[in-house]
Design a protein around this motif. Structure first.
Motif, PDB file in Angstrom:
ATOM      1  N   ALA A 237      53.939  -0.136  -4.440  1.00 28.12           N
ATOM      2  CA  ALA A 237      52.486   0.072  -4.470  1.00 28.12           C
ATOM      3  C   ALA A 237      51.769  -1.250  -4.287  1.00 28.12           C
ATOM      4  O   ALA A 237      52.272  -2.296  -4.704  1.00 28.12           O
ATOM      5  CB  ALA A 237      52.067   0.692  -5.809  1.00 28.12           C
ATOM      6  N   THR A 238      50.585  -1.199  -3.640  1.00 21.94           N
ATOM      7  CA  THR A 238      49.693  -2.357  -3.569  1.00 21.94           C
ATOM      8  C   THR A 238      48.285  -1.858  -3.849  1.00 21.94           C
ATOM      9  O   THR A 238      47.869  -0.824  -3.313  1.00 21.94           O
ATOM     10  CB  THR A 238      49.732  -3.015  -2.172  1.00 21.94           C
ATOM     11  N   GLY A 239      47.557  -2.569  -4.704  1.00 21.20           N
ATOM     12  CA  GLY A 239      46.186  -2.160  -4.989  1.00 21.20           C
ATOM     13  C   GLY A 239      45.543  -3.099  -5.987  1.00 21.20           C
ATOM     14  O   GLY A 239      46.157  -4.083  -6.398  1.00 21.20           O
ATOM     15  N   ASN A 240      44.298  -2.794  -6.357  1.00 23.46           N
ATOM     16  CA  ASN A 240      43.658  -3.617  -7.377  1.00 23.46           C
ATOM     17  C   ASN A 240      44.154  -3.196  -8.766  1.00 23.46           C
ATOM     18  O   ASN A 240      44.935  -2.243  -8.890  1.00 23.46           O
ATOM     19  CB  ASN A 240      42.130  -3.557  -7.259  1.00 23.46           C
ATOM     20  N   ALA A 241      43.705  -3.913  -9.784  1.00 23.45           N
ATOM     21  CA  ALA A 241      44.241  -3.686 -11.129  1.00 23.45           C
ATOM     22  C   ALA A 241      44.115  -2.220 -11.549  1.00 23.45           C
ATOM     23  O   ALA A 241      45.069  -1.625 -12.063  1.00 23.45           O
ATOM     24  CB  ALA A 241      43.538  -4.601 -12.126  1.00 23.45           C
TER      25      ALA A 241
ATOM     26  N   SER B 273      46.802   2.958 -12.743  1.00 22.89           N
ATOM     27  CA  SER B 273      46.797   4.421 -12.727  1.00 22.89           C
ATOM     28  C   SER B 273      47.799   5.010 -11.741  1.00 22.89           C
ATOM     29  O   SER B 273      47.860   6.232 -11.585  1.00 22.89           O
ATOM     30  CB  SER B 273      45.385   4.912 -12.392  1.00 22.89           C
ATOM     31  N   ASN B 274      48.592   4.133 -11.085  1.00 25.15           N
ATOM     32  CA  ASN B 274      49.548   4.626 -10.081  1.00 25.15           C
ATOM     33  C   ASN B 274      50.781   5.228 -10.765  1.00 25.15           C
ATOM     34  O   ASN B 274      51.494   4.556 -11.506  1.00 25.15           O
ATOM     35  CB  ASN B 274      49.945   3.457  -9.168  1.00 25.15           C
ATOM     36  N   ALA B 275      51.041   6.493 -10.479  1.00 25.18           N
ATOM     37  CA  ALA B 275      52.121   7.210 -11.155  1.00 25.18           C
ATOM     38  C   ALA B 275      53.494   6.624 -10.820  1.00 25.18           C
ATOM     39  O   ALA B 275      54.354   6.492 -11.695  1.00 25.18           O
ATOM     40  CB  ALA B 275      52.074   8.696 -10.781  1.00 25.18           C
TER      41      ALA B 275
ATOM     42  N   VAL C 146      54.183   3.564 -10.022  1.00 33.76           N
ATOM     43  CA  VAL C 146      54.327   2.283 -10.710  1.00 33.76           C
ATOM     44  C   VAL C 146      54.645   2.513 -12.176  1.00 33.76           C
ATOM     45  O   VAL C 146      55.515   1.863 -12.753  1.00 33.76           O
ATOM     46  CB  VAL C 146      53.030   1.457 -10.580  1.00 33.76           C
ATOM     47  N   GLN C 147      53.947   3.472 -12.769  1.00 33.10           N
ATOM     48  CA  GLN C 147      54.161   3.716 -14.195  1.00 33.10           C
ATOM     49  C   GLN C 147      55.590   4.152 -14.478  1.00 33.10           C
ATOM     50  O   GLN C 147      56.218   3.660 -15.409  1.00 33.10           O
ATOM     51  CB  GLN C 147      53.168   4.754 -14.705  1.00 33.10           C
ATOM     52  N   SER C 148      56.116   5.057 -13.656  1.00 38.66           N
ATOM     53  CA  SER C 148      57.480   5.510 -13.930  1.00 38.66           C
ATOM     54  C   SER C 148      58.501   4.459 -13.535  1.00 38.66           C
ATOM     55  O   SER C 148      59.510   4.278 -14.196  1.00 38.66           O
ATOM     56  CB  SER C 148      57.761   6.831 -13.208  1.00 38.66           C
ATOM     57  N   ALA C 149      58.216   3.735 -12.426  1.00 41.04           N
ATOM     58  CA  ALA C 149      59.209   2.782 -11.933  1.00 41.04           C
ATOM     59  C   ALA C 149      59.184   1.469 -12.691  1.00 41.04           C
ATOM     60  O   ALA C 149      60.177   0.785 -12.777  1.00 41.04           O
ATOM     61  CB  ALA C 149      58.982   2.503 -10.445  1.00 41.04           C
ATOM     62  N   TYR C 150      58.040   1.111 -13.247  1.00 36.39           N
ATOM     63  CA  TYR C 150      57.957  -0.238 -13.791  1.00 36.39           C
ATOM     64  C   TYR C 150      57.173  -0.352 -15.079  1.00 36.39           C
ATOM     65  O   TYR C 150      57.710  -0.695 -16.119  1.00 36.39           O
ATOM     66  CB  TYR C 150      57.381  -1.173 -12.714  1.00 36.39           C
ATOM     67  N   LEU C 151      55.883  -0.048 -15.038  1.00 33.42           N
ATOM     68  CA  LEU C 151      55.060  -0.293 -16.222  1.00 33.42           C
ATOM     69  C   LEU C 151      55.533   0.506 -17.425  1.00 33.42           C
ATOM     70  O   LEU C 151      55.509   0.039 -18.550  1.00 33.42           O
ATOM     71  CB  LEU C 151      53.581   0.014 -15.927  1.00 33.42           C
ATOM     72  N   GLY C 152      56.005   1.728 -17.165  1.00 32.15           N
ATOM     73  CA  GLY C 152      56.485   2.585 -18.244  1.00 32.15           C
ATOM     74  C   GLY C 152      57.693   2.008 -18.951  1.00 32.15           C
ATOM     75  O   GLY C 152      57.923   2.265 -20.126  1.00 32.15           O
ATOM     76  N   ASP C 153      58.464   1.168 -18.203  1.00 33.25           N
ATOM     77  CA  ASP C 153      59.671   0.584 -18.777  1.00 33.25           C
ATOM     78  C   ASP C 153      59.400  -0.737 -19.472  1.00 33.25           C
ATOM     79  O   ASP C 153      60.272  -1.310 -20.097  1.00 33.25           O
ATOM     80  CB  ASP C 153      60.722   0.336 -17.669  1.00 33.25           C
ATOM     81  N   ALA C 154      58.159  -1.253 -19.289  1.00 30.62           N
ATOM     82  CA  ALA C 154      57.856  -2.566 -19.863  1.00 30.62           C
ATOM     83  C   ALA C 154      57.874  -2.475 -21.388  1.00 30.62           C
ATOM     84  O   ALA C 154      57.502  -1.454 -21.957  1.00 30.62           O
ATOM     85  CB  ALA C 154      56.486  -3.042 -19.382  1.00 30.62           C
ATOM     86  N   PRO C 155      58.323  -3.555 -22.057  1.00 33.19           N
ATOM     87  CA  PRO C 155      58.399  -3.518 -23.513  1.00 33.19           C
ATOM     88  C   PRO C 155      57.024  -3.452 -24.157  1.00 33.19           C
ATOM     89  O   PRO C 155      56.059  -3.864 -23.560  1.00 33.19           O
ATOM     90  CB  PRO C 155      59.085  -4.845 -23.871  1.00 33.19           C
TER      91      PRO C 155
END
Ligand SMILES: Nc1ncnc2c1ncn2[C@@H]1O[C@H](COP(=O)(O)OP(=O)(O)O)[C@@H](O)[C@H]1O
Ligand SMILES: [Mg+2]
Length: 249
Positions: free
Chosen positions: A227-231, A236-238, A240-249
């Motif tokens: 994904a590429t976009g602003n903050a 809110s990118n689904a 990104v959330q499942s692939a990365y942000l969701g896994d962040a500590p």
């Protein structure tokens, strides 16, 4: 639309069976801080090494200011306006910060002008080096050999060296790693100030810093940009959330 300062298309590089960078398309626009985020091993450092010319791509293109640079050596890319800091320090322990920056200025000028004056008489050179060191908050530490500088101070010095090259595009691979809170905050303020003058690619793992500084964010997972976009878009990118942000500590 204004042409981006730096463009990669389909940029790929494998190590054996591993595709460290897998068809990466990124644009760095003038005046933007473009953050590249992603988990450890995503391929972020490999991307910077490909763009700067430290390693060669298997396929894909890199354009700097509209010109193809994918097969040019690092020094040629630097001469055309690309500068980077290193995730692992590449400084000479016995040299001072001032000496490093003066050398970088000479290297930069050497590629552009012909000088007939002895270096020692060039007081302008020293003044310019001190001005750059002041900008990164290192003027009071300018005459201390690198061996006597803290980790964070070495990172600040690396950015001073990069700035001496008057880059159009600045590549920063985790510049805040190992810096204290104060150093990180100072560097964030400096990047904010530099933003208008150049395009900055910032690899940084601290999401608060990324969301505060970045105009745009690209998310890399498994060698690919997902994904590429602003903050707001990235938050809110689904995918990104499942692939990365969701896994962040
Ligand atoms: N020189 C190399 N030889 C073999 N594998 C490498 C090399 N450089 C990086 N890799 C591998 O490529 C992947 C991406 O690494 P890297 O670009 O350093 O990721 P990141 O900076 O996102 O943490 C990792 O799996 C890493 O182990
Ligand atoms: Mg890395």
């Amino acid at each position: 639309m204004v042409e981006p300062l730096l463009t990669t298309r389909g940029l790929s590089r494998g190590f054996g069976a591993l595709k460290a960078c897998d068809g990466v398309d990124i644009d760095i626009r003038a005046g933007e801080i473009h953050a590249l985020i992603g988990p450890n091993g995503a391929g972020k450092s490999t991307f910077v090494k490909l763009v700067s010319g430290e390693i060669a791509p298997d396929s894909g293109s890199i354009h700097l200011l509209g010109k193809p640079v994918g097969t040019l050596p690092m020094t040629a890319r630097a001469g055309m306006g690309m500068a980077r800091s290193f995730q692992v320090s590449a400084l000479a322990p016995s040299m001072t910060g001032l000496e490093h920056v003066v050398l970088a200025l000479l290297q930069h000028r050497g590629g552009v002008f012909h000088f007939f004056r002895p270096i020692a008489r060039d007081t302008g050179l020293k003044a310019r080096a001190e001005e750059i060191l002041a900008r990164v908050g290192m003027l009071d530490r300018a005459t201390i050999p690198v061996a006597g500088l803290s980790h964070g101070e070495r990172r600040q010095l690396e950015i001073a060296i990069a700035l001496a090259l008057e880059p159009r595009v600045l590549l920063l691979d985790e510049p805040m790693a190992g810096m204290g809170a104060e150093g990180s905050a100072r560097l964030a303020a400096l990047l904010n100030e530099l933003r208008g003058d150049m395009g900055i690619l910032l690899i940084e793992h601290d999401m608060e810093t990324v969301f505060a500084l970045a105009d745009r964010i690209s998310v890399m997972v498994g060698g690919q940009i997902v994904a590429t976009g602003n903050a707001g878009e990235i938050r809110s990118n689904a995918t990104v959330q499942s692939a990365y942000l969701g896994d962040a500590p």
